[in-house]
Design a protein around this motif. Structure first.
Motif, PDB file in Angstrom:
ATOM      1  N   ARG A 245       1.055  -1.031   0.136  1.00  0.00           N
ATOM      2  CA  ARG A 245      -0.012   0.020  -0.149  1.00  0.00           C
ATOM      3  C   ARG A 245       1.123   1.095  -0.019  1.00  0.00           C
ATOM      4  O   ARG A 245       0.575   2.366  -0.284  1.00  0.00           O
ATOM      5  N   ARG A 246       1.725   1.098   0.761  1.00  0.00           N
ATOM      6  CA  ARG A 246       2.859   2.058   1.136  1.00  0.00           C
ATOM      7  C   ARG A 246       3.623   2.546  -0.863  1.00  0.00           C
ATOM      8  O   ARG A 246       4.797   3.146   0.108  1.00  0.00           O
ATOM      9  N   GLU A 247       3.516   1.446  -0.977  1.00  0.00           N
ATOM     10  CA  GLU A 247       4.309   1.264  -2.468  1.00  0.00           C
ATOM     11  C   GLU A 247       6.240   1.285  -1.891  1.00  0.00           C
ATOM     12  O   GLU A 247       6.975   1.032  -2.889  1.00  0.00           O
ATOM     13  N   ARG A 248       6.209  -0.031  -0.819  1.00  0.00           N
ATOM     14  CA  ARG A 248       7.482  -0.481  -0.294  1.00  0.00           C
ATOM     15  C   ARG A 248       7.745  -1.699  -0.982  1.00  0.00           C
ATOM     16  O   ARG A 248       7.662  -2.842  -0.178  1.00  0.00           O
ATOM     17  N   TYR A 249       7.663  -1.886  -1.627  1.00  0.00           N
ATOM     18  CA  TYR A 249       7.884  -3.622  -2.697  1.00  0.00           C
ATOM     19  C   TYR A 249       8.667  -4.234  -2.609  1.00  0.00           C
ATOM     20  O   TYR A 249       8.794  -5.197  -2.585  1.00  0.00           O
ATOM     21  N   GLU A 250      10.504  -3.014  -2.440  1.00  0.00           N
ATOM     22  CA  GLU A 250      10.920  -4.072  -2.131  1.00  0.00           C
ATOM     23  C   GLU A 250      10.921  -4.744  -0.502  1.00  0.00           C
ATOM     24  O   GLU A 250      11.462  -5.905  -0.754  1.00  0.00           O
ATOM     25  N   ALA A 251      10.686  -3.903   0.399  1.00  0.00           N
ATOM     26  CA  ALA A 251      10.343  -4.408   1.803  1.00  0.00           C
ATOM     27  C   ALA A 251       9.284  -5.493   1.622  1.00  0.00           C
ATOM     28  O   ALA A 251       9.843  -6.490   2.581  1.00  0.00           O
ATOM     29  N   ALA A 252       8.259  -5.239   0.765  1.00  0.00           N
ATOM     30  CA  ALA A 252       7.702  -6.484   1.097  1.00  0.00           C
ATOM     31  C   ALA A 252       7.719  -7.779   0.603  1.00  0.00           C
ATOM     32  O   ALA A 252       7.424  -9.279   0.997  1.00  0.00           O
TER      33      ALA A 252
END
Lengths: 110, 432
Positions: B353-360
């Motif tokens: 949702r927060r566009e933190r795709y790498e952390a995801a």
């Protein structure tokens, strides 16, 4: 369903500029979806799984629909421009507005 | 009894329990809106929130009462007084102890009440007997119903659309008092008939709208209670001064009821769920409110996972906060596998949702390591492990075929849509 008023408004505003909506119902009774479409005056394109398998339908599976909300904003080359988490509420209208604004300015440059 | 001893009872003068005493003692005082003891008042202990009364005690001349029970579990204490609305508190009784309760009841408010011909039921072992309220020339309404029972239940059905929350008090002649708000349609009371007749008297002129909110203070259940009570009130105060006064009142009443239900949070998850349900119904809660509430729930409680759903927020929509990160990490490390899976899924959703795709992406590995196989785990494994990162913005949408809702021969694919539009929204929804 919460998103419906926003979709209605944005569709009315941008349909003549090249914006389309396909709502895909995850109902297991066709009639339920048909009634809701009438009730909410959803005048754009409507789809449902032909076997009424909702989340287990082929299309839902191919597009990784594991729950709601799931939405894709897609450009004409098939690229995903935005996902449901970027399209909530007013954000939908802002995104579409920005899309057509940048499309216009790049047209002007050419 | 002297005033000093009286206030000792009110202020939870907790005495050490005698060894071997397995009972819980509940002492308390019931006061009316004017701060004086009502003419008659009673405390009733119910075996569960929706259960039956197991103990009924009347108060003394100063409104004081004491009762003892060896029952354990989630019990309900109801405090009522003549001419006032009753109030209730959930008591989670898990070990012997001493609890003190102080209630200041409020008078009922009412308006637009239609009394004539409203049914009054007396429940007997053989069934129901019904009477109707009839107007008398003195301005009151009465119903008289003969009964063979010694202590029947009298019930008065919905009075009018605007005046739904009614109660019978514990007067010797049973008068109807009431308060309007949206929800509850029927009230009832156990009464003692005189000469085999139950007399219900309604005197609308004596029903005075309340200026005060009821107060209820409970001591002896631990310090967490008062903090949580504050939170509940804080959450709902704002709604009270919101645009809809009537709804505001209802929500305040609900918050107060909820605050009563706060008691059990540590040992009794039901209380939390009740609170969540109340808030979900009556409150407009912001993400900050939700976080305030959630951060008060004990760690490692499964209620912690359910509350956001009840109050209309997903865990992944909560504001970013280091406390939240720590909380999730702790919970994820200590909870059962399926719960852990849910937390990871929620965390994952929050990150995308927060566009933190790498952390995801880092969470995907963690989820895969768990290899759980219940329904929820499959959902998370599929979504987290498989798909969500494949369909983030910038990726190509997979090829698909969709059939029209009313004419299945009509096909929509990316090609069809791209021919019609420069940009399109593919929105999944359901009528339910």
């Amino acid at each position: 369903m919460r998103q419906l008023p926003h979709i209605s408004r944005v569709y009315a505003r941008f349909k003549d500029q090249g914006f389309e909506v396909l709502s895909y119902a995850l109902d297991e009774k066709r009639e339920d979806a048909v009634q809701a479409v009438k009730l909410h005056n959803m005048t754009w394109l409507q789809a449902i799984d032909p076997g009424l398998k909702a989340f287990d339908g082929e299309t839902a599976k191919r597009l990784f629909v594991w729950g709601l909300p799931t939405a894709y904003l897609v450009g004409s080359d098939g690229t995903i421009l935005a996902r449901d988490w970027q399209l909530e509420g007013e954000a939908l209208e802002l995104r579409i507005e920005a899309f057509f604004r940048s499309a216009e300015s790049s047209n002007a440059e050419n | 009894m002297t005033g000093t001893i009286g206030s000792c009872i009110l202020l939870a003068c907790t005495l050490p329990l005698a060894a071997g005493n397995q009972k819980t003692t509940v002492t308390g005082r019931i006061l009316g809106e004017d701060g004086k003891a009502p003419r008659r008042a009673a405390a009733q202990l119910f075996d569960s929130p929706q259960g039956t009364a197991i103990i009924t005690v009347e108060t003394d001349g100063q409104g004081r009462f004491q009762l003892q029970t060896d029952r354990k579990g989630l019990l309900l204490l109801k405090l009522s007084g003549v001419g006032h609305l009753p109030t209730t508190a959930l008591l989670p009784l898990n070990r012997p102890g001493k609890i003190s309760v102080e209630a200041r009841l409020s008078r009922p408010a009412f308006r637009n009440v239609v009394w004539k011909d409203k049914p009054v039921h007396v429940r007997e072992s053989k069934g129901f007997k019904q009477g109707k309220l009839a107007p008398l020339t003195d301005g009151t309404y009465r119903a008289e119903i003969a009964t063979d029972e010694k202590e029947p239940t009298v019930r008065i059905a919905t009075i009018s659309t605007e005046s739904r929350n009614f109660t019978l008090d514990h007067a010797s002649e049973y008068k109807l008092v009431g308060k309007y708000y949206y929800d509850i349609s029927v009230h009832e009371a156990v009464v003692r008939p005189v000469d085999g007749i139950v007399r219900v008297v309604v005197d609308p002129r004596k029903l005075i709208p309340s200026a005060l909110e009821p107060e209820l203070r409970v001591k002896g259940l631990g310090p967490e209670y008062s903090r949580l009570q504050e939170i509940a009130l804080q959450l709902d105060r704002r709604n009270y001064i919101g645009e809809d006064k009537m709804l505001g009142e209802a929500s305040l009443a609900a918050a107060r009821a909820s605050a009563g239900k706060f008691f059990g949070q540590l040992e009794n998850e039901l209380s939390w769920l009740n609170l969540g349900a109340s808030l979900a119904r009556f409150s407009k809660i912001t993400a900050d409110d939700a976080w305030l509430l959630l951060s008060s729930i004990p760690a490692r409680s499964s209620v912690w996972l359910l509350m956001p759903n009840l109050i209309g927020f997903s865990l992944d929509q909560l504001p970013e906060d280091p406390k939240w990160e720590a909380y999730v990490a702790d919970a994820a490390a200590n909870m059962p596998k399926n719960v852990r899976m849910q937390l990871l899924g929620s965390r994952f959703n929050g990150l995308i949702r927060r566009e933190r795709y790498e952390a995801a992406r880092a969470i995907v590995a963690e989820v895969e390591k768990l290899k759980a196989d219940d329904g929820w785990s499959r959902y998370v494994t599929n979504k987290v492990g498989g798909s969500a990162l494949l369909t983030i913005p910038g990726k190509k949408l997979p090829e698909f075929v969709a059939h029209d809702l009313t004419n299945p021969q009509q096909i929509y694919s990316h090609g069809v849509l791209a021919a019609k539009a420069r940009v399109y929204l593919l929105d999944f929804w359901a009528s339910w």
